[in-house]
Design a protein around this motif. Structure first.
Motif, short mmCIF file in Angstrom:
data_model
loop_
_atom_site.label_atom_id
_atom_site.label_comp_id
_atom_site.label_asym_id
_atom_site.label_seq_id
_atom_site.Cartn_x
_atom_site.Cartn_y
_atom_site.Cartn_z
N THR A 375 83.13 28.19 18.44
CA THR A 375 83.53 26.87 18.38
C THR A 375 82.05 26.38 17.85
O THR A 375 81.31 26.30 18.40
CB THR A 375 84.12 26.39 19.78
OG1 THR A 375 83.84 24.87 19.74
CG2 THR A 375 82.93 26.71 20.91
N PRO A 376 82.36 25.41 16.67
CA PRO A 376 81.22 24.65 16.28
C PRO A 376 80.72 23.56 17.33
O PRO A 376 79.60 23.15 17.26
CB PRO A 376 81.57 24.05 15.11
CG PRO A 376 83.01 24.66 14.83
CD PRO A 376 83.63 24.96 16.05
N SER A 377 81.61 23.30 18.50
CA SER A 377 81.11 22.25 19.55
C SER A 377 80.98 23.08 20.87
O SER A 377 81.91 22.64 21.73
CB SER A 377 81.85 21.00 19.31
OG SER A 377 83.14 21.45 19.50
N LEU A 378 79.89 23.79 20.96
CA LEU A 378 79.90 24.44 22.26
C LEU A 378 79.23 23.60 23.28
O LEU A 378 78.08 22.86 22.87
CB LEU A 378 79.01 25.75 22.06
CG LEU A 378 78.75 26.69 23.30
CD1 LEU A 378 79.92 27.57 23.50
CD2 LEU A 378 77.52 27.64 22.75
N ALA A 379 79.77 23.43 24.56
CA ALA A 379 79.44 22.40 25.49
C ALA A 379 77.82 22.82 25.91
O ALA A 379 77.05 21.90 26.28
CB ALA A 379 80.07 22.48 26.63
N GLY A 380 77.65 24.03 26.38
CA GLY A 380 76.51 24.34 27.20
C GLY A 380 76.55 23.75 28.60
O GLY A 380 77.50 23.62 29.14
N GLY A 381 75.20 23.34 28.93
CA GLY A 381 75.12 22.88 30.34
C GLY A 381 75.51 23.97 31.58
O GLY A 381 75.76 23.42 32.72
N VAL A 382 75.01 25.03 31.13
CA VAL A 382 75.24 26.13 32.39
C VAL A 382 73.81 27.19 32.23
O VAL A 382 73.25 27.15 31.51
CB VAL A 382 76.55 27.12 31.90
CG1 VAL A 382 77.64 26.10 31.84
CG2 VAL A 382 76.37 27.91 30.63
N THR A 383 74.10 27.90 33.33
CA THR A 383 73.02 28.95 33.56
C THR A 383 73.58 30.23 33.07
O THR A 383 74.75 30.64 33.80
CB THR A 383 72.37 28.92 34.88
OG1 THR A 383 71.83 27.83 35.47
CG2 THR A 383 71.56 30.16 35.04
#
Ligand SMILES: O=C(O)C1=C[C@@H](OP(=O)(O)O)[C@@H](O)[C@H](O)C1
Ligand SMILES: C=C(OP(=O)(O)O)C(=O)O
Length: 441
Positions: A375-383
């Motif tokens: 996905t070109p729009s990966l959310a992130g915000g995780v460990t």
């Protein structure tokens, strides 16, 4: 504080990068550093290995060679080695750290001694990797071997004469490489038969290349199923130059391809036996704007990438880096024929699936393949868990640079196994990291 200026143990918080721009010089090759240092120690006399890697794996090789009686001096970026020839010291305990190739190559050479013990301070990583195929071959040659169910800790006692021997190359090429380093110093040489579905041909060719650079004769069939090494030879001391490292560079190139900006990465020679050179073709096939001017690779980043399906065995140490590109690309990528990834510093199929799923991606695996829908729009915000694996840390870092919110990667200091300056190099291109206290050993 280590040479990279980072804490002894740390997690990394990777901030999204708006762009990556600048020039870098590729670090020295891990696989050529380990090979050249070993071949230099197996020579009588003094050799100079110019521009050695400064990673933990390189340090592990230097430490073990010193323990076996080699003279080791670091002069600028070079290693000056006074070899022990065919006579490494007996009765020594070697600790190759977490370095698989170093461990296996030394295990082969240990058959020259009347006893060498091997231990590791990485029982959960190197300690779990299989050594049985090599131990079996050594024992068929007449060596006495002891191990904990084919794993570390272990001991190997020679001497052996050589002759015809089979070795499985299905789980790792490093077993056959180990015997190739040993062969020329045996009275009868070695006539090696590589059995099973041979994996990682490229490192085997790097071993043949290294033998040739040190004046050792060896011949191999085109498919590498048979390698013949006459006995009673000597490694010839000399001067060798370590080329740039394609596996580590693949991660930098993947980062540059997935962010806007422009990277010029020098010291990557075009004619090179490192299989991970193919990462350049894979990135191009995915749609990256990647060109070359001599030894410099130029990436103009930020173009949309799309999925590919490839046999990954030819570029085994770049699969993680390319998985980062695949996770940020459009479509579903499959790496086929990558079973051996399960036998590395972590299980690079199942552990990668788990970490990518944690990031919200759709991932499936089979025994010998990994499939990722990007996905070109990966959310992130995780460990995410670095699994104590430098290549997993590179993969997760590239994803953090391309995500919408920061990603924390645990135990990021394990990057030092192969690429201590990885974060510093990315910072030079404009990336931003924080290095909080490690939450994973
Ligand atoms: O010979 C070498 O230096 C290496 C061989 C490869 O291992 P396998 O043959 O086990 O795939 C590679 O993954 C490793 O990093 C280094
Ligand atoms: C698997 C690797 O190394 P080794 O097998 O030498 O531990 C690697 O560098 O990715």
């Amino acid at each position: 504080m280590s040479a990279d200026g980072l804490p002894e143990k740390f997690d990394v918080i990777v901030h999204p990068a708006a762009e990556l721009r600048g020039e870098l010089r590729a670090q020295p090759s891990k696989n050529y550093t380990t090979r050249y240092l070993l071949a230099a120690a197996l020579a009588d006399g003094e050799s100079r290995v110019v521009g050695v890697a400064t990673s933990e794996d390189a340090e592990a090789m230097l430490r073990c060679l010193e323990d076996w009686g080699a003279g080791v001096e670091l002069v600028g970026g070079d290693a000056v080695i006074r070899g022990f020839g065919a006579s490494p010291r007996a009765g020594v305990t070697l600790n190759p750290g977490n370095a698989g190739a170093v461990a296996r190559f030394l295990m082969g050479v240990a058959a020259l001694t009347t006893g060498t013990d091997f231990v590791t301070d990485y029982p959960d990583s190197l300690g779990k990797r299989p050594q049985g195929d090599l131990l079996e071959a050594l024992s068929r040659l007449g060596a006495r071997v002891q191990s904990r169910a084919g794993m570390f800790p272990l001991s190997i006692s020679g001497p052996v004469r050589g002759g015809v021997v089979e070795v499985s190359a299905e789980r790792s090429s490093q077993y056959a490489s180990a015997l190739m380093f040993l062969g020329p110093l045996l009275p009868d040489g070695l006539d090696l038969r590589l059995t099973g579905n041979i994996k990682s041909h490229a490192p085997l060719r790097q071993t043949l290349d290294t033998l040739a650079a040190f004046g050792v004769q060896a011949s191999a069939s085109d498919d590498l199923s048979r390698v013949t090494i006459p006995g009673g030879q000597a490694y010839r001391a000399g001067r060798v130059l370590v080329p740039g490292d394609y596996p580590g560079s693949a991660a930098i190139l993947a980062a540059a391809a997935t962010r806007p900006g422009e990277l010029r990465l020098s010291n990557l020679r075009e004619q090179d036996l490192q299989g991970e050179r193919e990462a350049l073709d894979v990135l191009r096939e995915m749609g990256a704007d990647l060109t070359r001017e001599g030894d410099t690779v130029i990436v103009r980043g930020g173009r949309p990438l799309h999925a590919v399906t490839r046999d990954g065995d030819g570029f085994t140490d770049a699969v993680q880096a390319l998985t980062a590109a695949a996770a940020l690309a459009d479509g579903t990528t499959t790496w086929e024929n990558v079973y051996t990834l399960r036998l590395k510093e972590c299980d690079r199929i199942s552990d990668t699936r788990r970490e990518l799923q944690r990031l919200g991606l759709t991932v499936t695996e089979t025994q010998d393949s990994l499939t990722v829908t990007g996905t070109p729009s990966l959310a992130g915000g995780v460990t995410a868990d670095g699994h104590g694996d430098h290549r997993m840390i590179m993969l997760l870092t590239v994803l953090g640079l391309g995500a919408q919110s920061p990603i924390r990667v645990t135990g990021a200091h394990h990057i030092r196994k192969s690429y201590p300056m990885f974060f510093r190099h990315l910072e030079a291109l404009g990336a931003r990291f924080e290095y909080p206290e490690a939450t994973r050993a």
